[in-house]
Design a protein around this motif. Structure first.
Motif, PDB file in Angstrom:
ATOM      1  N   GLY A 132       0.789  -1.230   0.000  1.00 12.20           N
ATOM      2  CA  GLY A 132       0.000   0.000   0.000  1.00 12.20           C
ATOM      3  C   GLY A 132       0.819   1.276   0.000  1.00 12.20           C
ATOM      4  N   HIS A 133       2.144   1.147   0.025  1.00  7.85           N
ATOM      5  CA  HIS A 133       3.029   2.312  -0.014  1.00  7.85           C
ATOM      6  C   HIS A 133       3.645   2.454  -1.405  1.00  7.85           C
ATOM      7  N   LEU A 134       3.836   3.680  -1.814  1.00 12.37           N
ATOM      8  CA  LEU A 134       4.487   3.967  -3.093  1.00 12.37           C
ATOM      9  C   LEU A 134       6.000   3.856  -2.979  1.00 12.37           C
ATOM     10  N   ILE A 135       6.622   3.344  -4.022  1.00 11.63           N
ATOM     11  CA  ILE A 135       8.074   3.376  -4.149  1.00 11.63           C
ATOM     12  C   ILE A 135       8.404   4.035  -5.483  1.00 11.63           C
ATOM     13  N   ILE A 136       9.202   5.087  -5.434  1.00 11.86           N
ATOM     14  CA  ILE A 136       9.624   5.772  -6.657  1.00 11.86           C
ATOM     15  C   ILE A 136      10.937   5.151  -7.117  1.00 11.86           C
ATOM     16  N   LYS A 137      10.911   4.568  -8.315  1.00 13.81           N
ATOM     17  CA  LYS A 137      12.079   3.851  -8.833  1.00 13.81           C
ATOM     18  C   LYS A 137      12.916   4.700  -9.781  1.00 13.81           C
ATOM     19  N   ASN A 138      12.270   5.703 -10.403  1.00 14.79           N
ATOM     20  CA  ASN A 138      12.977   6.527 -11.387  1.00 14.79           C
ATOM     21  C   ASN A 138      12.617   7.991 -11.160  1.00 14.79           C
ATOM     22  N   LEU A 139      13.339   8.628 -10.261  1.00 15.51           N
ATOM     23  CA  LEU A 139      13.059  10.017  -9.908  1.00 15.51           C
ATOM     24  C   LEU A 139      13.360  10.958 -11.066  1.00 15.51           C
ATOM     25  N   GLU A 140      14.369  10.648 -11.849  1.00 21.68           N
ATOM     26  CA  GLU A 140      14.755  11.506 -12.964  1.00 21.68           C
ATOM     27  C   GLU A 140      13.660  11.583 -14.019  1.00 21.68           C
ATOM     28  N   TYR A 141      12.951  10.481 -14.231  1.00 26.15           N
ATOM     29  CA  TYR A 141      11.824  10.457 -15.180  1.00 26.15           C
ATOM     30  C   TYR A 141      10.763  11.478 -14.741  1.00 26.15           C
ATOM     31  N   LEU A 142      10.438  11.479 -13.459  1.00 28.27           N
ATOM     32  CA  LEU A 142       9.444  12.422 -12.942  1.00 28.27           C
ATOM     33  C   LEU A 142       9.915  13.860 -13.115  1.00 28.27           C
ATOM     34  N   ARG A 143      11.193  14.101 -12.867  1.00 25.51           N
ATOM     35  CA  ARG A 143      11.745  15.452 -12.999  1.00 25.51           C
ATOM     36  C   ARG A 143      11.668  15.949 -14.436  1.00 25.51           C
ATOM     37  N   ASN A 144      11.874  15.063 -15.377  1.00 28.01           N
ATOM     38  CA  ASN A 144      11.809  15.459 -16.790  1.00 28.01           C
ATOM     39  C   ASN A 144      10.391  15.824 -17.202  1.00 28.01           C
ATOM     40  N   ILE A 145       9.399  15.085 -16.716  1.00 30.10           N
ATOM     41  CA  ILE A 145       8.009  15.340 -17.086  1.00 30.10           C
ATOM     42  C   ILE A 145       7.545  16.701 -16.586  1.00 30.10           C
ATOM     43  N   CYS A 146       7.895  17.044 -15.335  1.00 27.39           N
ATOM     44  CA  CYS A 146       7.417  18.309 -14.763  1.00 27.39           C
ATOM     45  C   CYS A 146       8.432  19.443 -14.921  1.00 27.39           C
ATOM     46  N   GLN A 147       9.461  19.198 -15.738  1.00 27.06           N
ATOM     47  CA  GLN A 147      10.499  20.206 -15.973  1.00 27.06           C
ATOM     48  C   GLN A 147      11.032  20.763 -14.650  1.00 27.06           C
ATOM     49  N   CYS A 148      11.446  19.835 -13.796  1.00 27.16           N
ATOM     50  CA  CYS A 148      11.909  20.165 -12.448  1.00 27.16           C
ATOM     51  C   CYS A 148      13.020  21.211 -12.473  1.00 27.16           C
ATOM     52  N   GLU A 149      12.899  22.211 -11.627  1.00 29.37           N
ATOM     53  CA  GLU A 149      13.898  23.271 -11.514  1.00 29.37           C
ATOM     54  C   GLU A 149      14.890  22.996 -10.394  1.00 29.37           C
ATOM     55  N   HIS A 150      14.823  21.791  -9.802  1.00 28.64           N
ATOM     56  CA  HIS A 150      15.739  21.371  -8.730  1.00 28.64           C
ATOM     57  C   HIS A 150      15.758  22.379  -7.579  1.00 28.64           C
ATOM     58  N   CYS A 151      14.555  22.744  -7.136  1.00 28.06           N
ATOM     59  CA  CYS A 151      14.444  23.636  -5.979  1.00 28.06           C
ATOM     60  C   CYS A 151      14.988  22.933  -4.738  1.00 28.06           C
ATOM     61  N   PRO A 152      15.472  23.674  -3.749  1.00 31.23           N
ATOM     62  CA  PRO A 152      15.902  23.048  -2.488  1.00 31.23           C
ATOM     63  C   PRO A 152      14.762  22.248  -1.868  1.00 31.23           C
TER      64      PRO A 152
END
Length: 234
Positions: A208-228
């Motif tokens: 029932g818990h989420l595990i994120i396996k590919n954080l970089e994929y998520l960052r690319n989709i939302c155009q992550c600005e790498h905020c603190p």
């Protein structure tokens, strides 16, 4: 298994300043399901989570509740207008029983007047909360629902993530309806987006818990600005 660093008010306030704030708090035990305040009530207090969890929600004209923040131990929150009396624009519901430190506006004003160093640090906290709100609206408005769900997963990983062999384990159990309330989407659309991410092996579920396996994929989709991490959080 390595727990990531928590990001509470102590990231902005020194230990001395935090002790000064705690000196004017009174403590209240709260039970799950109780409300600290409702939208429209007078905003004349700040709240510090000593233990437990609290979420703040906004009610829409259609009657739907949107989750604005998830607060945990070490978080300070509330809505104080320094120039005039104001009312809360959101409600605060206890989601896990615990203790809350409550600071009266009049006591805070005296304390800030007496201690200039605390006043400066308190202004930094207000600026930080403003930036968190700004980045959340940016994610919701600029990159559509796929970007919003990816941003939400990143924020969950920064706030509740624990590093494990498979990736980042989200210690907070959260269902799809709750996630939908956080990004202004329907539960069905969240179901589809999470299913797609699972097929692409970006996420998986464990007990029932989420595990994120590919954080970089998520960052690319939302155009992550790498905020603190103290900004990119729930």
């Amino acid at each position: 298994m390595t727990e990531i660093q928590r990001k509470g008010i102590d990231q902005v306030l020194s230990a001395e300043s935090l002790d000064k704030l705690k000196s004017i708090m009174y403590t209240k035990k709260v039970e799950k399901g109780a409300y600290l305040f409702w939208e429209g009530e007078a905003a004349d207090k700040l709240y510090f989570v000593l233990s437990g969890r609290v979420r703040t929600t906004k009610n829409s004209d259609s009657g739907r509740n949107f989750t604005i923040y998830l607060h945990q131990q070490g978080d300070l929150f509330g809505q104080l207008d320094p120039f005039q009396d104001s009312v809360h624009s959101f409600s605060a519901e206890v989601t896990e029983s615990g203790s809350i430190g409550i600071i009266q506006r009049k006591d805070l004003e005296v304390l800030l007047w007496q201690h200039g160093d605390l006043a400066v640090e308190f202004m930094k906290w207000m600026g930080l909360m403003h930036r968190i709100t700004q980045t959340k609206f940016r994610d919701l408005l600029m990159f559509g629902k796929p970007g919003a769900i990816c941003s939400l997963l990143i924020r969950l990983s920064n706030t509740y993530g624990i590093t494990v062999d498979q990736g980042i384990y989200i210690e907070l159990k959260i269902n799809n309806s709750e996630m939908a309330d956080m990004i202004g989407a329907t539960r069905e659309s969240v179901n589809r987006m999470l299913s797609d991410l699972k097929k692409d092996e970006v996420i998986e579920y464990q007990g029932g818990h989420l595990i994120i396996k590919n954080l970089e994929y998520l960052r690319n989709i939302c155009q992550c600005e790498h905020c603190p991490k103290e900004i990119c959080r729930m």
